[in-house]
Design a protein around this motif. Structure first.
Motif, PDB file in Angstrom:
ATOM      1  N   SER A 298       0.485   6.596 -19.772  1.00 43.83           N
ATOM      2  CA  SER A 298      -0.450   7.705 -19.978  1.00 43.83           C
ATOM      3  C   SER A 298       0.073   9.003 -19.388  1.00 43.83           C
ATOM      4  CB  SER A 298      -1.808   7.355 -19.342  1.00 43.83           C
ATOM      5  OG  SER A 298      -2.382   6.228 -19.962  1.00 43.83           O
ATOM      6  N   VAL A 299       0.606   8.935 -18.166  1.00 44.90           N
ATOM      7  CA  VAL A 299       1.077  10.165 -17.530  1.00 44.90           C
ATOM      8  C   VAL A 299       2.364  10.658 -18.204  1.00 44.90           C
ATOM      9  CG1 VAL A 299       2.593   9.226 -15.720  1.00 44.90           C
ATOM     10  CG2 VAL A 299       1.221  11.250 -15.251  1.00 44.90           C
ATOM     11  N   ALA A 300       3.130   9.760 -18.806  1.00 43.89           N
ATOM     12  CA  ALA A 300       4.303  10.195 -19.565  1.00 43.89           C
ATOM     13  C   ALA A 300       3.880  10.917 -20.844  1.00 43.89           C
ATOM     14  CB  ALA A 300       5.181   8.994 -19.909  1.00 43.89           C
ATOM     15  N   ALA A 301       2.758  10.477 -21.431  1.00 46.68           N
ATOM     16  CA  ALA A 301       2.277  11.108 -22.660  1.00 46.68           C
ATOM     17  C   ALA A 301       1.602  12.446 -22.378  1.00 46.68           C
ATOM     18  CB  ALA A 301       1.309  10.173 -23.385  1.00 46.68           C
ATOM     19  N   ASP A 302       0.941  12.566 -21.223  1.00 55.68           N
ATOM     20  CA  ASP A 302       0.238  13.810 -20.893  1.00 55.68           C
ATOM     21  C   ASP A 302       0.313  14.035 -19.389  1.00 55.68           C
ATOM     22  OD1 ASP A 302      -1.280  16.056 -20.763  1.00 55.68           O
ATOM     23  OD2 ASP A 302      -3.151  15.141 -21.453  1.00 55.68           O
TER      24      ASP A 302
ATOM     25  N   GLY B  86       0.808  -1.209   0.000  1.00 54.93           N
ATOM     26  CA  GLY B  86       0.000   0.000   0.000  1.00 54.93           C
ATOM     27  C   GLY B  86       0.841   1.258   0.000  1.00 54.93           C
ATOM     28  N   ALA B  87       1.760   1.360   0.967  1.00 52.63           N
ATOM     29  CA  ALA B  87       2.594   2.556   1.056  1.00 52.63           C
ATOM     30  C   ALA B  87       3.516   2.669  -0.155  1.00 52.63           C
ATOM     31  CB  ALA B  87       3.414   2.519   2.344  1.00 52.63           C
ATOM     32  N   GLY B  88       4.055   1.529  -0.612  1.00 54.88           N
ATOM     33  CA  GLY B  88       4.962   1.555  -1.758  1.00 54.88           C
ATOM     34  C   GLY B  88       4.288   2.027  -3.029  1.00 54.88           C
ATOM     35  N   GLN B  89       3.070   1.558  -3.277  1.00 56.87           N
ATOM     36  CA  GLN B  89       2.369   1.980  -4.487  1.00 56.87           C
ATOM     37  C   GLN B  89       2.034   3.465  -4.452  1.00 56.87           C
ATOM     38  OE1 GLN B  89      -0.469  -0.991  -6.479  1.00 56.87           O
ATOM     39  NE2 GLN B  89      -0.493  -1.657  -4.341  1.00 56.87           N
ATOM     40  N   LEU B  90       1.639   3.964  -3.294  1.00 56.19           N
ATOM     41  CA  LEU B  90       1.362   5.391  -3.194  1.00 56.19           C
ATOM     42  C   LEU B  90       2.624   6.214  -3.453  1.00 56.19           C
ATOM     43  CD1 LEU B  90      -1.054   5.591  -0.132  1.00 56.19           C
ATOM     44  CD2 LEU B  90      -1.606   5.974  -2.530  1.00 56.19           C
ATOM     45  N   TRP B  91       3.746   5.756  -2.899  1.00 50.69           N
ATOM     46  CA  TRP B  91       4.999   6.481  -3.108  1.00 50.69           C
ATOM     47  C   TRP B  91       5.386   6.458  -4.583  1.00 50.69           C
ATOM     48  CZ3 TRP B  91       9.813   5.163  -4.988  1.00 50.69           C
ATOM     49  CH2 TRP B  91      10.811   6.110  -4.802  1.00 50.69           C
ATOM     50  N   VAL B  92       5.276   5.287  -5.211  1.00 51.20           N
ATOM     51  CA  VAL B  92       5.621   5.190  -6.635  1.00 51.20           C
ATOM     52  C   VAL B  92       4.677   6.062  -7.459  1.00 51.20           C
ATOM     53  CG1 VAL B  92       5.671   3.633  -8.619  1.00 51.20           C
ATOM     54  CG2 VAL B  92       6.649   2.902  -6.444  1.00 51.20           C
ATOM     55  N   GLY B  93       3.373   6.020  -7.139  1.00 50.26           N
ATOM     56  CA  GLY B  93       2.420   6.845  -7.875  1.00 50.26           C
ATOM     57  C   GLY B  93       2.733   8.317  -7.779  1.00 50.26           C
ATOM     58  N   ASN B  94       3.146   8.759  -6.592  1.00 51.13           N
ATOM     59  CA  ASN B  94       3.520  10.162  -6.423  1.00 51.13           C
ATOM     60  C   ASN B  94       4.829  10.470  -7.154  1.00 51.13           C
ATOM     61  OD1 ASN B  94       3.149  12.798  -4.837  1.00 51.13           O
ATOM     62  ND2 ASN B  94       5.218  12.190  -4.276  1.00 51.13           N
ATOM     63  N   ALA B  95       5.763   9.530  -7.131  1.00 56.65           N
ATOM     64  CA  ALA B  95       7.075   9.768  -7.741  1.00 56.65           C
ATOM     65  C   ALA B  95       6.999   9.878  -9.262  1.00 56.65           C
ATOM     66  CB  ALA B  95       8.041   8.654  -7.333  1.00 56.65           C
ATOM     67  N   VAL B  96       6.165   9.036  -9.887  1.00 55.75           N
ATOM     68  CA  VAL B  96       6.107   9.029 -11.355  1.00 55.75           C
ATOM     69  C   VAL B  96       5.042   9.970 -11.900  1.00 55.75           C
ATOM     70  CG1 VAL B  96       6.954   6.662 -11.425  1.00 55.75           C
ATOM     71  CG2 VAL B  96       4.488   7.081 -11.477  1.00 55.75           C
ATOM     72  N   GLY B  97       4.247  10.587 -11.024  1.00 62.86           N
ATOM     73  CA  GLY B  97       3.244  11.541 -11.475  1.00 62.86           C
ATOM     74  C   GLY B  97       1.872  10.969 -11.700  1.00 62.86           C
ATOM     75  N   VAL B  98       1.666   9.680 -11.434  1.00 61.70           N
ATOM     76  CA  VAL B  98       0.328   9.110 -11.555  1.00 61.70           C
ATOM     77  C   VAL B  98      -0.612   9.760 -10.542  1.00 61.70           C
ATOM     78  CG1 VAL B  98      -1.029   7.011 -11.200  1.00 61.70           C
ATOM     79  CG2 VAL B  98       1.075   6.925 -12.546  1.00 61.70           C
ATOM     80  N   LEU B  99      -0.114   9.946  -9.324  1.00 67.77           N
ATOM     81  CA  LEU B  99      -0.863  10.637  -8.284  1.00 67.77           C
ATOM     82  C   LEU B  99      -0.184  11.980  -8.036  1.00 67.77           C
ATOM     83  CD1 LEU B  99      -1.544   7.716  -5.779  1.00 67.77           C
ATOM     84  CD2 LEU B  99      -3.192   8.828  -7.301  1.00 67.77           C
ATOM     85  N   ALA B 100      -0.591  12.987  -8.791  1.00 69.73           N
ATOM     86  CA  ALA B 100      -0.070  14.338  -8.608  1.00 69.73           C
ATOM     87  C   ALA B 100      -1.063  15.198  -7.843  1.00 69.73           C
ATOM     88  CB  ALA B 100       0.248  14.978  -9.960  1.00 69.73           C
ATOM     89  N   TRP B 101      -2.175  14.585  -7.421  1.00 72.24           N
ATOM     90  CA  TRP B 101      -3.199  15.283  -6.628  1.00 72.24           C
ATOM     91  C   TRP B 101      -3.637  16.558  -7.346  1.00 72.24           C
ATOM     92  CZ3 TRP B 101      -3.933  11.406  -3.539  1.00 72.24           C
ATOM     93  CH2 TRP B 101      -2.849  10.647  -3.105  1.00 72.24           C
ATOM     94  N   ARG B 102      -3.967  16.388  -8.644  1.00 69.35           N
ATOM     95  CA  ARG B 102      -4.332  17.531  -9.475  1.00 69.35           C
ATOM     96  C   ARG B 102      -5.696  18.092  -9.116  1.00 69.35           C
ATOM     97  NH1 ARG B 102      -2.203  13.352 -12.230  1.00 69.35           N
ATOM     98  NH2 ARG B 102      -0.337  13.662 -13.518  1.00 69.35           N
ATOM     99  N   GLY B 103      -6.560  17.268  -8.528  1.00 68.31           N
ATOM    100  CA  GLY B 103      -7.895  17.738  -8.190  1.00 68.31           C
ATOM    101  C   GLY B 103      -8.693  18.103  -9.425  1.00 68.31           C
ATOM    102  N   ASP B 104      -9.450  19.188  -9.340  1.00 69.27           N
ATOM    103  CA  ASP B 104     -10.299  19.607 -10.455  1.00 69.27           C
ATOM    104  C   ASP B 104      -9.512  20.246 -11.586  1.00 69.27           C
ATOM    105  OD1 ASP B 104     -12.772  18.754  -9.394  1.00 69.27           O
ATOM    106  OD2 ASP B 104     -12.814  20.493  -8.052  1.00 69.27           O
TER     107      ASP B 104
END
Length: 298
Positions: free
Chosen positions: A170-174, A32-50
């Protein structure tokens, strides 16, 4: 199917059960913690919101899915590694410990979101807590299936890897757009309709390949769902849809929580589930006709 490797009738058996429960909790926490960290590191989870064109629902669905997949896979570790299902009592313990371990995802997610808010992130801590809690509850329910079903456990594992691959591409493309769960986004160089159709077709192609692979493997390796083996293929075939099914449920739950319903991704994930089941049955049928069933035995 009983698991003679996890007998709790003596001291050694009790030690094994305790060790299995502890390992499950640690595995869930790390996943759980590892996936969240990886998601934040690669930009999948950038917490862009609206700020993301798709709204907040895409990232919310990813958080729910990560947490739910963490619980279900941690509880399914014995059946993935040893090809034998634990006893019912041990399965309940493993699911409970997976839930406990995955709960550490909440403070990690809140910490990452708080850090991102310093750099323009837009996803409140209270919403993060709700998403993680929802994912843990959802994953606990799914874990009762994956902990006793080899096709369901492998389906979850395959789709976890595939889902991450699609999101990273996907996040690498956009980088400005939150990736849609289970979909490939080829980037802004394509029109909106073309991006949607490419994502849809890639998802269905992946579902067909994974379904056929799981169906063939279920027949060749005699995967089981509880006491039901490949001689009764209905349950193994239906279990192959566990991966896209969890994605669909996570997206639907996130859409309900955020009040942002996007019918396109939901319909695509429903179609992926059906494609996985149909091609899973095709895989079982092809192997059944090409080679006789192996002799029963463990």
């Amino acid at each position: 199917m009983s698991d003679t490797g996890w007998v709790a009738g003596d001291g050694d058996g009790r030690e094994r059960v305790s060790a299995a429960a502890l390992i499950t909790a640690v595995l869930a926490a790390v996943l759980g913690a590892g996936q969240l960290w990886v998601g934040n590191a690669v930009g999948v989870l950038a917490w862009r919101g609206d700020e993301s064109p798709g709204g907040v629902v895409d990232e919310s669905a990813i958080v729910v899915w990560i947490t739910a997949a963490t619980v279900s896979l941690a509880a399914a570790a014995p059946i993935l590694l040893r090809r034998t299902a634990p006893s019912a009592s041990l399965r309940r313990r493993l699911v409970a410990m997976a839930v406990v371990g995955a709960s550490i995802t909440a403070p990690v997610a809140i910490g990452i979101a708080s850090w991102q808010q310093m750099f323009g992130g837009d996803l409140p801590q209270s919403r993060i807590m709700l998403l993680v809690t929802t994912g843990v509850v959802l994953g606990g329910g799914v874990a009762f299936l994956t902990a006793r079903s080899q096709p369901a456990a492998w389906s979850q594992l395959y789709w976890l890897v595939i889902g991450w691959g699609l999101m990273c591409v996907s996040v690498a493309a956009d980088p400005r757009t939150s990736p849609t769960l289970g979909h490939l986004d080829p980037g802004p160089d394509w029109s909106a309709d073309s991006r949607q159709w490419q994502g849809r077709l890639v998802l269905l192609a992946v579902a067909a390949v994974v379904g056929t692979t799981l169906g063939a493997s279920a027949r060749i390796l005699r995967w089981r769902v509880g006491c039901h083996g490949p001689e009764r293929p209905l349950l193994p075939v239906l279990s192959t849809a566990a991966g896209p099914g969890l994605m669909l449920t996570s997206y639907a739950v996130a859409a309900g929580l955020e009040g942002q319903w996007r019918i396109g991704p939901l319909a695509d994930l429903v179609a992926a589930g059906f494609a996985t089941v149909l091609t899973g049955y095709l895989g079982i049928t092809l192997i059944r006709r090409c080679r006789p069933a192996p002799a029963t035995g463990t």
